[in-house]
Design an enzyme around this catalytic site. Structure first.
Site, PDB file in Angstrom:
ATOM      1  N   ILE A  84       0.834  -1.205   0.000  1.00  0.00           N
ATOM      2  CA  ILE A  84       0.000   0.000   0.000  1.00  0.00           C
ATOM      3  C   ILE A  84       0.866   1.251   0.000  1.00  0.00           C
ATOM      4  CG2 ILE A  84      -1.785   1.280   1.222  1.00  0.00           C
ATOM      5  CD1 ILE A  84      -2.714  -1.430   2.389  1.00  0.00           C
TER       6      ILE A  84
ATOM      7  N   CYS B 193       2.007   1.516   8.389  1.00  0.00           N
ATOM      8  CA  CYS B 193       2.833   0.579   9.154  1.00  0.00           C
ATOM      9  C   CYS B 193       1.942  -0.303  10.020  1.00  0.00           C
ATOM     10  CB  CYS B 193       3.829   1.343  10.020  1.00  0.00           C
ATOM     11  SG  CYS B 193       3.056   2.593  11.069  1.00  0.00           S
ATOM     12  N   PRO B 194       2.444  -1.455  10.441  1.00  0.00           N
ATOM     13  CA  PRO B 194       1.653  -2.317  11.327  1.00  0.00           C
ATOM     14  C   PRO B 194       1.550  -1.721  12.720  1.00  0.00           C
ATOM     15  CG  PRO B 194       3.856  -3.212  11.015  1.00  0.00           C
ATOM     16  CD  PRO B 194       3.749  -2.049  10.088  1.00  0.00           C
TER      17      PRO B 194
ATOM     18  N   ARG C  44      -4.087   1.318  11.011  1.00  0.00           N
ATOM     19  CA  ARG C  44      -4.720   0.825  12.223  1.00  0.00           C
ATOM     20  C   ARG C  44      -5.011   2.005  13.149  1.00  0.00           C
ATOM     21  NH1 ARG C  44      -5.558  -2.847   9.551  1.00  0.00           N
ATOM     22  NH2 ARG C  44      -5.051  -5.065   9.814  1.00  0.00           N
TER      23      ARG C  44
ATOM     24  N   ASP D  61      -9.628   6.150   8.094  1.00  0.00           N
ATOM     25  CA  ASP D  61     -10.498   5.030   7.728  1.00  0.00           C
ATOM     26  C   ASP D  61     -10.580   4.020   8.860  1.00  0.00           C
ATOM     27  OD1 ASP D  61     -12.059   3.610   5.612  1.00  0.00           O
ATOM     28  OD2 ASP D  61     -10.485   2.100   5.868  1.00  0.00           O
TER      29      ASP D  61
ATOM     30  N   GLU E 222     -13.868  -0.279  16.772  1.00  0.00           N
ATOM     31  CA  GLU E 222     -14.723  -0.290  15.592  1.00  0.00           C
ATOM     32  C   GLU E 222     -15.858  -1.287  15.763  1.00  0.00           C
ATOM     33  OE1 GLU E 222     -11.120   0.888  12.486  1.00  0.00           O
ATOM     34  OE2 GLU E 222     -11.887  -1.166  12.555  1.00  0.00           O
TER      35      GLU E 222
ATOM     36  N   HIS F 257     -13.896   2.191   7.898  1.00  0.00           N
ATOM     37  CA  HIS F 257     -12.995   1.059   7.653  1.00  0.00           C
ATOM     38  C   HIS F 257     -13.417   0.296   6.397  1.00  0.00           C
ATOM     39  CE1 HIS F 257     -10.042  -1.904   9.746  1.00  0.00           C
ATOM     40  NE2 HIS F 257      -9.905  -1.931   8.420  1.00  0.00           N
TER      41      HIS F 257
END
Length: 317
Positions: free
Chosen positions: A160, A209-210, A238, A261, A266, A285
């Site tokens: 991405i 990034c994670p 995230r 997003d 959530e 999301h």
């Protein structure tokens, strides 16, 4: 003997616009739109194959399904399945990587252009009569922003992040990239930078990034103070990467704008501070959820299961 295949929560992937028949061709298929935790075992009893997106399959549930051979996660993230327990029980688990980078990159720029071009705001003003009442041939609610010549800061450079960089370059932006290890093998117009430099120099920051212990709340009161006035922050990665209270405070002070997003919880709780903050756009999301990306996700999930049936291992985690 035909495999018994159960999809525990198929609605998010397929609200009715995708054909389940390729999956149905592999066995006896049951699809549930959603499965609450108390019904997981009832619906999964006797299944050889379970497919899940967000329905959690913990150690106790997996142990209570002795005939289960395979779990297919209808997403990239694997946290909904206890992988250690699955391994101990001899259950194969697969995921679906790489189905939606184009869709997510597209959403990055949907949020960015929302703020720079203000199409939605101007549309609302036009249909309310503001243009009709204007003495000039056009009117502008507030200054628009050209992206050419601006600096796009990208944190993370997977599928991405790399697509976002390419689009930014096509728009004439210079890209500053931060990854855990320094990079020198980058295309023209893209350069690696320490995180603090990226914070200080970027006009737009996009997170890719994670979420780890090191990146949790990386956007916080201290890092926000390093940003240029008027910077636009985009988060499609995230929600936990952002201290939402600190961001909401900075937004309400007019220090920046943001497009997100993802949120820390959530669906969001009603008291999430970003819901009423100024200068923020929030999508639910669904950056990943274009029809094309969802079709690709299902295609990969079917291929994963078909390979398993044939004795092969594809996208096993």
């Amino acid at each position: 003997m035909s495999l018994k295949i159960v999809v525990l929560d198929g609605f998010c992937l397929n609200p009715g616009d995708i054909d389940w028949s390729p999956l149905k061709a592999l066995g006896e298929l049951s699809v549930y739109d959603r499965t609450p935790a108390e019904l997981v075992l009832q619906r999964a009893q006797g299944a050889d194959v379970l497919l899940t997106n967000k329905t959690v399959l913990g150690a106790q549930q997996l142990a209570a399904l002795p005939g289960l051979e395979y779990v297919g996660i209808l997403a990239t993230g694997t946290n909904v399945v206890d992988l250690q327990a699955a391994g101990d029980l001899g259950i194969t688990v697969t995921n679906v990587p790489g189905y939606g980078p184009d869709a997510v990159a597209q959403m990055v720029f949907a949020h960015l252009l929302y703020h720079t071009q203000q199409v939605a705001q101007h549309h609302q003003a036009v249909v309310a009569g503001a243009w009709s009442q204007c003495t000039d041939f056009c009117f502008t609610l507030s200054p628009l922003m050209s992206l050419s010549g601006k600096v796009m800061g990208i944190v993370g450079y997977g599928d991405i992040g790399s697509r976002v960089a390419n689009i930014a370059r096509a728009l004439g932006m210079r890209v500053l990239l931060h990854t855990r290890t320094e990079r020198h093998d980058l295309a023209e117009g893209i350069s690696w930078a320490p995180l603090e430099q990226l914070y200080r120099e970027a006009d737009v920051i996009s997170l890719h990034c994670p979420l780890t212990a090191a990146t949790e709340k990386m956007i916080n009161q201290d890092s926000l103070q390093l940003l240029k006035p008027g910077v636009i922050l985009i988060n499609t990665a995230r929600g936990g990467l952002v201290d939402e209270t600190a961001l909401a405070t900075a937004l309400n002070q007019g220090k920046l704008r943001a497009g997100v997003d993802v949120l820390s919880s959530e669906p969001p709780k009603p008291d999430n501070p970003l819901l009423n903050a100024k200068g923020v756009s929030i999508s639910p999301h669904n950056a990943w959820a274009t029809l094309e990306a969802r079709q690709k996700l299902l295609d990969i999930a079917v291929d994963n299961l078909r390979a398993f049936i044939g004795g092969d291992s594809v996208n096993q985690v």
